[in-house]
Design an enzyme around this catalytic site. Structure first.
Site, PDB file in Angstrom:
ATOM      1  N   TYR A  42       0.856  -1.179   0.000  1.00 39.54           N
ATOM      2  CA  TYR A  42       0.000   0.000   0.000  1.00 39.54           C
ATOM      3  C   TYR A  42       0.900   1.240   0.000  1.00 39.54           C
ATOM      4  O   TYR A  42       1.328   1.712   1.051  1.00 39.54           O
ATOM      5  CB  TYR A  42      -0.883   0.033   1.252  1.00 39.54           C
ATOM      6  CG  TYR A  42      -1.989  -0.988   1.325  1.00 39.54           C
ATOM      7  CD1 TYR A  42      -2.307  -1.818   0.259  1.00 39.54           C
ATOM      8  CD2 TYR A  42      -2.739  -1.121   2.498  1.00 39.54           C
ATOM      9  CE1 TYR A  42      -3.332  -2.741   0.350  1.00 39.54           C
ATOM     10  CE2 TYR A  42      -3.773  -2.043   2.591  1.00 39.54           C
ATOM     11  CZ  TYR A  42      -4.059  -2.856   1.526  1.00 39.54           C
ATOM     12  OH  TYR A  42      -5.074  -3.776   1.618  1.00 39.54           O
ATOM     13  N   GLY A  45     -17.947  -1.720  -3.210  1.00 35.35           N
ATOM     14  CA  GLY A  45     -18.666  -2.625  -4.096  1.00 35.35           C
ATOM     15  C   GLY A  45     -17.977  -2.732  -5.447  1.00 35.35           C
ATOM     16  O   GLY A  45     -16.776  -2.998  -5.538  1.00 35.35           O
TER      17      GLY A  45
END
Length: 299
Positions: A71, A223
């Site tokens: 990350y 999502g």
């Protein structure tokens, strides 16, 4: 719903092995940059802002931080930000990282680590970046359906050596859980999950609940937007429930996942203090049977 005084303790607790965490945690994937995670042209986030968000998360009772050495943006890494904001670490703080994927210094993706030596190097990189002598939890993140025995066994050896306290899995299929548990205890599974999840993901959630393993959804808010973040539009049911409670659609999505079982945790990420407060407050949102029916009409 006011968010000013709501803390992560309102979400309840779960144990990752012998480590107790509040069910609302914090994910750092999007913290190093603005915009889509992992985009080659991502703009690094202001360091002071990112550190402020991490410190505020802990002030709001978050004691479960999710991270990874991969990350990072061109000038910021999640692990470096965590160390800068939170070290020396509280005994109550649980930092969960993951190994498997790798990125070179330019940010391009490399082949997943597969050998014991490659996995150990990734574990040691997380230790160095975080400034720790052991990692609380390490998740093996995988791609595909092939055996994970050799890779998970390598991490189990590092656990025996004291570099890792607990082990977990990420992005798995149901058969991987049994394969891993035959080698060493598994305290958590991180899989993509949220409203509209595929039947196989429901199966993984169920298996974790039956075996007392934490199920930790990623992209629960985003999502289909995945690394780019939440999509702009919302299904009518989600927005109707949000309007009824006076909360955001994102809070409803988080609350829905937590209602899937006491073993379900949440690790929403943000670089915005207001969104952080809203995410934490979602742990206090109690959905009615009417709400749940509107959100999951097929159940």
């Amino acid at each position: 719903m006011t968010t000013q005084t709501i803390t992560a303790t309102a979400s309840g607790t779960w144990k990752l092995g012998d480590l107790t965490v509040n069910r609302i945690g914090f994910g750092t994937m999007r913290l190093p940059q603005y915009g889509a995670a992992f985009a080659p042209d991502a703009v690094p986030r202001d360091r002071d802002q990112a550190i402020g968000v991490l410190r505020r998360a802990v002030e709001l009772g978050v004691n479960h931080i999710d991270t990874a050495a991969f990350y990072f943006s061109s000038r910021r890494s999640a692990n470096e930000l965590i160390a800068g904001a939170l070290a020396p670490y509280s005994d109550e703080l649980v930092i969960v990282t993951k190994v498997g994927p790798g990125r070179d210094r330019s940010g391009a993706w490399e082949a997943h680590a597969r050998t014991p030596g490659e996995l150990r190097a990734q574990v040691e990189e997380n230790l160095r970046q975080l400034g720790r002598d052991h990692l609380d939890v390490v998740n093996l993140r995988i791609l595909g359906t092939d055996s994970i025995a050799e890779r998970f066994g390598a991490l189990a050896d590092l656990r025996e050596a004291g570099l890792i306290r607990h082990l977990g899995l990420s992005n798995i299929h149901p058969h991987h859980l049994a394969e891993a548990r035959a080698i060493a205890p598994v305290v958590c599974v991180q899989n993509m999950y949220g409203l509209g999840a595929a039947p196989e993901q429901e199966e993984v959630l169920r298996l974790c609940g039956e075996q007392g393993i934490a199920f930790v959804p990623f992209y629960a808010i985003a999502g289909k937007g995945r690394e780019a973040g939440a999509v702009a539009s919302e299904e009518g049911g989600v927005q109707a429930v949000a309007d009824r409670h006076g909360v955001s659609a994102a809070q409803v999505r988080l609350a829905w996942t937590l209602h899937r079982g006491p073993h379900v945790l949440a690790i929403p990420g943000t670089g915005d203090l207001d969104h952080l407060a809203q995410n934490v407050a979602a742990g206090s949102l109690r959905l009615s049977e009417e709400d749940l029916a509107a959100l999951s009409p097929a159940e």
